[in-house]
Scaffold this active site. Sequence first.
Site, PDB file in Angstrom:
ATOM      1  N   SER A  13      46.963  -6.579  15.844  1.00 30.64           N
ATOM      2  CA  SER A  13      45.990  -5.561  16.263  1.00 30.64           C
ATOM      3  C   SER A  13      44.596  -6.161  16.462  1.00 30.64           C
ATOM      4  CB  SER A  13      45.900  -4.466  15.199  1.00 30.64           C
ATOM      5  OG  SER A  13      44.827  -3.615  15.498  1.00 30.64           O
ATOM      6  N   LEU A  14      43.907  -5.697  17.499  1.00 29.75           N
ATOM      7  CA  LEU A  14      42.528  -6.149  17.739  1.00 29.75           C
ATOM      8  C   LEU A  14      41.504  -5.187  17.120  1.00 29.75           C
ATOM      9  CD1 LEU A  14      42.774  -7.341  21.455  1.00 29.75           C
ATOM     10  CD2 LEU A  14      42.841  -8.713  19.378  1.00 29.75           C
ATOM     11  N   SER A  15      41.984  -4.116  16.473  1.00 25.86           N
ATOM     12  CA  SER A  15      41.060  -3.135  15.888  1.00 25.86           C
ATOM     13  C   SER A  15      40.130  -3.738  14.836  1.00 25.86           C
ATOM     14  CB  SER A  15      41.838  -1.955  15.280  1.00 25.86           C
ATOM     15  OG  SER A  15      42.476  -1.232  16.297  1.00 25.86           O
ATOM     16  N   THR A  60      48.779   3.776  14.108  1.00 31.19           N
ATOM     17  CA  THR A  60      49.455   3.464  15.360  1.00 31.19           C
ATOM     18  C   THR A  60      50.969   3.544  15.174  1.00 31.19           C
ATOM     19  OG1 THR A  60      49.496   1.962  17.246  1.00 31.19           O
ATOM     20  CG2 THR A  60      49.268   0.928  15.099  1.00 31.19           C
ATOM     21  N   LYS A  64      52.118   7.932  14.313  1.00 30.58           N
ATOM     22  CA  LYS A  64      51.129   8.882  14.849  1.00 30.58           C
ATOM     23  C   LYS A  64      51.512  10.354  14.641  1.00 30.58           C
ATOM     24  CE  LYS A  64      48.884   5.960  18.290  1.00 30.58           C
ATOM     25  NZ  LYS A  64      48.384   5.851  19.652  1.00 30.58           N
ATOM     26  N   ASP A 100      42.735   8.975  21.511  1.00 28.07           N
ATOM     27  CA  ASP A 100      43.367   8.244  22.632  1.00 28.07           C
ATOM     28  C   ASP A 100      43.116   8.954  23.968  1.00 28.07           C
ATOM     29  OD1 ASP A 100      44.535   6.188  21.124  1.00 28.07           O
ATOM     30  OD2 ASP A 100      46.308   7.400  20.686  1.00 28.07           O
ATOM     31  N   GLY A 123      55.526  10.400  26.259  1.00 31.86           N
ATOM     32  CA  GLY A 123      55.516  10.191  24.809  1.00 31.86           C
ATOM     33  C   GLY A 123      54.174  10.589  24.208  1.00 31.86           C
ATOM     34  N   ILE A 202      47.583   1.910  30.513  1.00 33.24           N
ATOM     35  CA  ILE A 202      46.926   1.980  29.199  1.00 33.24           C
ATOM     36  C   ILE A 202      47.233   0.736  28.363  1.00 33.24           C
ATOM     37  CG2 ILE A 202      46.920   4.506  29.251  1.00 33.24           C
ATOM     38  CD1 ILE A 202      48.972   4.394  26.934  1.00 33.24           C
ATOM     39  N   TYR A 204      46.858  -2.976  27.220  1.00 33.86           N
ATOM     40  CA  TYR A 204      45.781  -3.968  27.352  1.00 33.86           C
ATOM     41  C   TYR A 204      46.249  -5.367  26.946  1.00 33.86           C
ATOM     42  CZ  TYR A 204      45.162  -3.089  22.371  1.00 33.86           C
ATOM     43  OH  TYR A 204      45.373  -2.933  21.026  1.00 33.86           O
ATOM     44  N   GLY A 225      43.781  -1.239  30.294  1.00 32.67           N
ATOM     45  CA  GLY A 225      43.685  -0.460  29.062  1.00 32.67           C
ATOM     46  C   GLY A 225      42.550  -0.863  28.135  1.00 32.67           C
TER      47      GLY A 225
HETATM   48  P1  ATR Z   1      53.747   6.244  22.781  1.00 31.24           P
HETATM   49  O1  ATR Z   1      53.203   6.904  21.555  1.00 31.24           O
HETATM   50  O2  ATR Z   1      53.211   4.860  23.001  1.00 31.24           O
HETATM   51  O3  ATR Z   1      53.650   7.097  24.020  1.00 31.24           O
HETATM   52  P2  ATR Z   1      56.528   6.966  22.596  1.00 31.24           P
HETATM   53  O4  ATR Z   1      56.146   8.319  22.099  1.00 31.24           O
HETATM   54  O5  ATR Z   1      57.677   6.257  21.933  1.00 31.24           O
HETATM   55  O6  ATR Z   1      55.305   5.953  22.484  1.00 31.24           O
HETATM   56  O7  ATR Z   1      56.792   7.058  24.178  1.00 31.24           O
HETATM   57  C1  ATR Z   1      57.204   5.989  24.939  1.00 31.24           C
HETATM   58  C2  ATR Z   1      57.266   6.406  26.411  1.00 31.24           C
HETATM   59  O8  ATR Z   1      57.626   5.259  27.186  1.00 31.24           O
HETATM   60  C3  ATR Z   1      58.304   7.470  26.709  1.00 31.24           C
HETATM   61  O9  ATR Z   1      57.863   8.258  27.781  1.00 31.24           O
HETATM   62  C4  ATR Z   1      59.516   6.614  27.114  1.00 31.24           C
HETATM   63  O10 ATR Z   1      60.445   7.292  27.942  1.00 31.24           O
HETATM   64  P3  ATR Z   1      61.670   8.149  27.275  1.00 31.24           P
HETATM   65  O11 ATR Z   1      61.115   9.508  26.943  1.00 31.24           O
HETATM   66  O12 ATR Z   1      62.703   8.182  28.330  1.00 31.24           O
HETATM   67  O13 ATR Z   1      62.095   7.380  26.040  1.00 31.24           O
HETATM   68  C5  ATR Z   1      58.823   5.536  27.910  1.00 31.24           C
HETATM   69  N1  ATR Z   1      59.612   4.311  28.007  1.00 31.24           N
HETATM   70  C6  ATR Z   1      59.850   3.412  27.028  1.00 31.24           C
HETATM   71  N2  ATR Z   1      60.593   2.384  27.490  1.00 31.24           N
HETATM   72  C7  ATR Z   1      60.840   2.639  28.815  1.00 31.24           C
HETATM   73  C8  ATR Z   1      61.548   1.957  29.874  1.00 31.24           C
HETATM   74  N3  ATR Z   1      62.155   0.785  29.656  1.00 31.24           N
HETATM   75  N4  ATR Z   1      61.548   2.529  31.104  1.00 31.24           N
HETATM   76  C9  ATR Z   1      60.927   3.697  31.335  1.00 31.24           C
HETATM   77  N5  ATR Z   1      60.247   4.386  30.379  1.00 31.24           N
HETATM   78  C10 ATR Z   1      60.196   3.871  29.146  1.00 31.24           C
END
Ligand code: ATR
Length: 261
Positions: A13-15, A60, A64, A100, A123, A202, A204, A225
């Site tokens: 983490s860079l925080s 993180t 979350k 965020d 997500g 987003i 970085y 990002g």
């Molecule tokens: P964050 O808090 O970073 O948003 P998350 O809640 O786990 O993390 O969400 C990850 C997002 O990336 C989701 O929209 C996920 O899609 P799914 O709902 O289908 O899981 C998307 N994602 C992750 N890996 C992916 C991939 N290889 N191709 C397309 N979408 C991906």
Amino acid sequence: MQFAVIGHPIAHSLSPMLHETWLKAAGLFGCYTTLDVEGDGLEAFVQKVRKRQFDGINVTIPHKSAIIPFLDRLEPAAARAGAVNTVYWDGEELVGANTDGTGFARALATRTNAKNSLVIGAGGAARGIIPMLPGHVTVMNRTNQTAEQVAAEFGQSAVPWSSTLDLTPYDVVINTTSVGMAPAIDQTPIELTATAALICDIIYRPTPTRLLREATANGLDTLDGVLMFVLQAAEAFERFTGHKPDIALGEQVIRKQLEES
Ligand code: ATR
């Protein structure tokens, strides 16, 4: 003052670098560390925070959403997103905030006034960002059902997942997925078609991602990002300390670190 960012994994983490730069600049004596907390250790960790061992924490992946039941109150943006990235003290209350979405919206506002955005992903990060965007938002997600649910919840629309979607209707395209993040840096969520859109990621680390490199090669504007990362941290820092940090200094420190690593 004692601060930390918790997650799993968290080592890179860079925080800490960012917050300690700002603590020093504000003349505050404090320490900001990374703590690797696994899911089953989260409740015990919040008990330590309650004993005032920490003056504030950032949260993180993967905590979350999971941290919400252990807090006393949520700010409206955190309640709407169902995700918390900042926990701070308000008197005797432990409050959850989500900076965020506002961090991204402020970064985007330095570049354009979005009227019609495409958000890739549905997500936690997307849930923070979508309600903060001006104008209309279209959500596209690998799991279509989640895109439809999230779009409906925020009064927006969804399109079925397609890596070759026609981008001409959008003035801003935002990748909120982890596709392209280290270590899988050769991946991209979407093939760029002829468009006038500002392409945002987003992510970085790395910056630029493959998506942004391809956008630049196609003559498109990009937003990485880094500024979002700095602005979400700045809003956390303000809640922790009451001080407004120097954004340009923060961005400079982070870009330098990313170039060197
Ligand atoms: P964050 O808090 O970073 O948003 P998350 O809640 O786990 O993390 O969400 C990850 C997002 O990336 C989701 O929209 C996920 O899609 P799914 O709902 O289908 O899981 C998307 N994602 C992750 N890996 C992916 C991939 N290889 N191709 C397309 N979408 C991906």
